[in-house]
Design a protein around this motif. Structure first.
Motif, PDB file in Angstrom:
ATOM      1  N   ALA A 486      36.409  28.626  43.228  1.00 24.17           N
ATOM      2  CA  ALA A 486      37.538  28.528  44.160  1.00 24.17           C
ATOM      3  C   ALA A 486      37.454  27.898  45.239  1.00 24.17           C
ATOM      4  N   ALA A 487      38.461  27.188  45.666  1.00 25.68           N
ATOM      5  CA  ALA A 487      38.657  26.513  46.972  1.00 25.68           C
ATOM      6  C   ALA A 487      39.001  27.125  48.086  1.00 25.68           C
ATOM      7  N   SER A 518      31.560  38.066  54.632  1.00 25.34           N
ATOM      8  CA  SER A 518      31.901  38.074  53.170  1.00 25.34           C
ATOM      9  C   SER A 518      32.623  36.492  53.002  1.00 25.34           C
ATOM     10  N   ASN A 519      32.616  36.367  51.565  1.00 28.60           N
ATOM     11  CA  ASN A 519      33.280  35.138  51.538  1.00 28.60           C
ATOM     12  C   ASN A 519      34.901  35.127  51.438  1.00 28.60           C
ATOM     13  N   LYS A 535      37.308  32.371  51.661  1.00 29.51           N
ATOM     14  CA  LYS A 535      37.152  31.939  52.838  1.00 29.51           C
ATOM     15  C   LYS A 535      36.371  30.493  52.899  1.00 29.51           C
ATOM     16  N   TYR A 536      35.292  30.667  52.037  1.00 24.46           N
ATOM     17  CA  TYR A 536      34.370  29.560  52.010  1.00 24.46           C
ATOM     18  C   TYR A 536      34.369  28.568  50.759  1.00 24.46           C
ATOM     19  N   GLY A 537      34.736  29.490  49.787  1.00 23.39           N
ATOM     20  CA  GLY A 537      34.633  28.720  48.244  1.00 23.39           C
ATOM     21  C   GLY A 537      33.117  28.743  47.770  1.00 23.39           C
ATOM     22  N   GLN A 538      33.210  28.630  46.517  1.00 27.52           N
ATOM     23  CA  GLN A 538      32.082  28.364  45.597  1.00 27.52           C
ATOM     24  C   GLN A 538      31.198  29.452  45.716  1.00 27.52           C
TER      25      GLN A 538
END
Length: 772
Positions: A486-487, A518-519, A535-538
């Motif tokens: 997810a982006a 957390s992401n 937040k950051y993805g991948q």
């Protein structure tokens, strides 16, 4: 000259033509006379005869004549009545009637006339039909079509009002003047009714009153015109006067008196006043009303449509202590009476009504209904909400005791004291119930201290106002998921919250993450919802396939309440379009409420207490059974189940009399030499103890057979007594696990779960923690 010749020709041509014509006519006539006879006709006078001729028979009717001139001619007639009623004279042709004729039976007779040759019976002339008419004489009287006629007319009808029509018929010939003309006359009842020539009966008076006479029976005579024999016929006409509403109702009594208890319900029947209306029921429309007297607004009078009675009903509660008697005048009238036929005597009737109220023991009366109180939830300081109050409406003025009857929700949340005080035994929780309702009963205390069986009820409504004492909670969505690729900024899910407290119009929830490590990130929507985004993805599924995201939710109440909720997000594999292709099934969380945990702990505690009590009871019995015995006796008692015996040859160390001590409630038996103690151990392998054992078994069997209250102790002896010097040694397994046997019992582990217990007992590595 030419002119003279032309004129001569004109005069000569007609003369020649006329002569030729005359010759031709003569020749034609001569030819005709030779081929066709001359035409002949029947000749007779018109035939008719009067009916009922009183001269001797036969009566000459007429004569038939033919133009035939023949010496052998003969007249005959044919037809239905030929040669019976009518006959003809053969030579002259005169026709005679041999019976008296009645025109009312038959007015015409049709016959056929013939003339024949007397010798050959050949017809000399074509037959011809003729008619004999019977003349009427006025010999019949009119006859009514029915003996009795019926008619009706409203009472008090004007003069000339048509009632009914009678009909009489005359059998004579109506074409003869005066023979069938019928006239009518009323010969009985002519002072009330008349009849015209057409048979229509009408009234002659306008004061025919049904209440005086409802039916009239008149006689009508029918007669025909002059020339008749003077006879006539009569018929009876029954005339009924139909009712009209021309009478007012009248009370049967000048006054009415009723008694009624004061607790009569509103709309109940106090009594009935009766009137008399001489009109028929369909014209009885009595209306009742009050004309004089106080408290007229306390009662109403309704007319019964079937009996025309006036039913008195109360419109307000009656109170003997306030008004013990009511008196007023009522009137009865009929607004539908036809005033054209108004009779003397007045248009209304008045009567006096007296209602006596009797005293009854009434239940207490609450001063205020319903009762409503408000209280803040969880307010420990408020113990009294208020009170209810009721009084005795009777003259005794007894004291009142209050009792709580019903409660919703059910439980001891609100109490009522004997004096009516509403109490709270503990603070109320609005989240459990926002309102509480109870039914309070009030009963009078009698002179002997007992409570009256009559009681009244009041509803008490308690409203619990809200306090902000609950934190908002997350409304868990259905398994939030996110693609591992997810982006950043991708919305994972939209979350919302709920609060058990009341949410004010301007109330809102605030969302935040408990940790930024957390992401995921949280974005407020400012509509009491928030979005969880990437937040950051991948995401790396190898490191974590499920993420636990703590979210803090708080409200803006006073005081502010917040809670931390965990949102579980699964990281899934997705295709190029972002569709989920694979996600791990995560274990569903099963929550247990506090009430369930408390119930489980109570059950466990109860089981432990019961187990301890059983163990203590057994220990207590064991201590009691050892009282008054020495160590040797305790060693010999088989009831303890822990003694194997001394062997087959051991007869000195075992005293069977110890068993009797159980039957004797633990009392020490008298010192009697034991039969086993007197037997010595035989030397070597002598097995003389078999006889002693047989003797012991027989003794115990006799005791068991004779005393049914004892337990079968002989069974305990059989399985507990092995004896000394036994080749098989001890068969007990109580200490087998600690024996020095070299047998390996590990194979019991391969026999399945049924032998698990034996495997643990006899295994090579016994479990020290195992408790049997």
């Amino acid at each position: 000259m030419n002119h003279i010749i032309l004129l001569f020709s004109l005069f000569m041509v007609p003369a020649v033509a006329d002569e030729e014509s005359h010759k031709t006519t003569q020749n034609f006539s001569s030819n005709s006379a030779s081929h066709k006879r001359l035409k002949r006709d029947w000749i007779w006078n018109q035939m008719h005869i009067k009916e009922e001729i009183d001269t001797p028979l036969p009566h000459h009717v007429g004569k038939i004549t033919s133009s035939v001139r023949h010496n052998n001619a003969k007249y005959i007639i044919e037809g239905e009545y030929a040669n019976t009623i009518f006959k003809v004279e053969e030579t002259s042709g005169d026709v005679y009637a041999f019976e008296r004729l009645d025109r009312e039976k038959k007015a015409e007779y049709e016959l056929t006339a013939l003339i024949i040759d007397r010798r050959t019976n050949q017809s000399l002339e074509t037959p011809s039909k003729f008619i004999i008419k019977v003349y009427d004489i006025n010999d019949n009287v009119p006859v009514f079509v029915q003996k009795v006629f019926n008619g009706s007319v409203p009472e008090m009808s004007p003069v000339g009002t048509s009632v009914t029509k009678v009909t009489a018929v005359d059998a004579d010939d109506p074409t003869v003047t005066g023979h069938a003309t019928v006239t009518y006359q009323v010969i009985k009842g002519d002072e009330y009714f008349t009849v015209d020539d057409s048979g229509v009966i009408s009234t002659t008076r306008a004061d025919l009153d049904r209440e005086n006479q409802s039916t009239y029976e008149i006689i009508v005579k029918a007669k025909d015109g002059p020339g008749s024999s003077g006879d006539s016929s009569t018929a009876t006409v029954i005339i009924t006067l139909t009712d009209i509403n021309d009478n007012f109702p009248v009370f049967k009594h000048p006054s009415f008196h009723f008694k009624v208890p004061e607790n009569i319900s509103i709309g109940g029947e106090v009594g009935r006043v009766k009137v008399e209306d001489v009109d028929e029921p369909q014209h009885r429309n009595t209306k009742y009303s009050f004309v004089r007297g106080d408290y007229r607004d306390t009662f109403e009078i309704v007319a019964n449509p079937f009996t025309n009675e006036g039913i008195i009903r109360p419109k307000k509660p009656l109170d003997f202590e306030k008004v013990a008697e009511y008196r007023f005048d009522i009137e009865a009238t009929d607004p539908t009476v036809d005033l054209r036929y108004f009779k003397a005597g007045g248009s209304r009737s008045i009567s006096t009504v007296t209602i006596e109220v009797t005293d009854v023991d009434e239940p207490p009366v609450f001063t205020k209904l319903p009762y409503e109180f408000k209280v803040r939830e969880n307010d420990a300081e408020v113990r009294t909400l208020g009170s209810v109050w009721a009084h005795d409406p009777d003259a005794a003025k007894r004291k009142i005791r209050f009792i709580r009857r019903r409660a919703s929700p059910n439980g001891d949340y609100i109490r009522v004291s004997d004096t009516g005080i509403i109490q709270l035994p503990k603070p109320l929780d609005r989240e459990f119930s926002s309102s509480y309702n109870i039914t309070v009963a009030a009963q009078e205390i009698l002179e002997d201290g007992r409570l009256s069986d009559r009681e009244s009820h009041a509803q008490v409504h308690v409203i619990v106002t809200d306090e902000n004492d609950n934190a908002p909670e997350l409304v868990y969505p259905e398994e939030p998921r996110v693609c591992e690729n997810a982006a950043p900024g991708k919305v994972v899910i939209r979350i919302s919250a709920t609060d058990k407290d009341e949410i004010p119009p301007r109330g809102f929830f605030k969302y935040s993450l408990a940790t930024e490590d957390s992401n995921f990130s949280l974005v407020e929507n400012y509509d009491n919802t928030a979005n969880i985004t990437v937040k950051y993805g991948q995401f790396n599924r190898e490191l974590a396939k499920i993420h636990y995201l703590p979210i803090i939710i708080s409200d803006n109440g006073d005081p502010e309440m917040s809670s931390t909720n965990t949102l579980i997000i699964s990281v899934c594999k997705c295709n190029e379009k972002g569709n989920f292709t694979f996600c791990e099934e995560r274990a569903k969380q099963v929550g247990v409420s506090i009430q369930a945990l408390v119930a489980i702990f109570i059950c466990i505690f109860t089981i432990i207490v019961i187990t301890l009590l059983i163990l203590l009871r057994k220990r207590h019995k064991k201590d009691l059974s050892g009282l008054g015995r020495n160590v040797a006796e305790i060693h010999e008692q088989l009831v303890t189940y822990d003694e194997e015996g001394g062997g087959e040859m051991d007869t000195t160390s075992y005293d069977v009399s110890v068993l009797n001590s159980v039957r004797n409630n633990g009392a020490k038996p008298e010192a009697v030499p034991s039969p086993y103690a007197q037997v010595q151990n035989p030397p070597g392998n002598v097995t003389s103890g078999a006889g002693e054992m047989e003797m012991m078994i027989e003794v115990k069997k006799d005791e068991a057979d004779n005393d049914r209250d004892l337990l079968p102790y002989d069974t305990l002896h059989i399985y507990g007594y092995e004896g000394a010097e036994s080749i098989a040694e001890s068969l007990s397994s109580l200490e087998s696990s600690s024996s020095d046997s070299d047998i390996d019992y590990d194979f019991l582990n391969d026999w399945g779960p049924r032998f698990k217990m034996l495997a643990e007992l006899y295994g090579s590595e016994p479990n020290e923690d195992f408790v049997y």
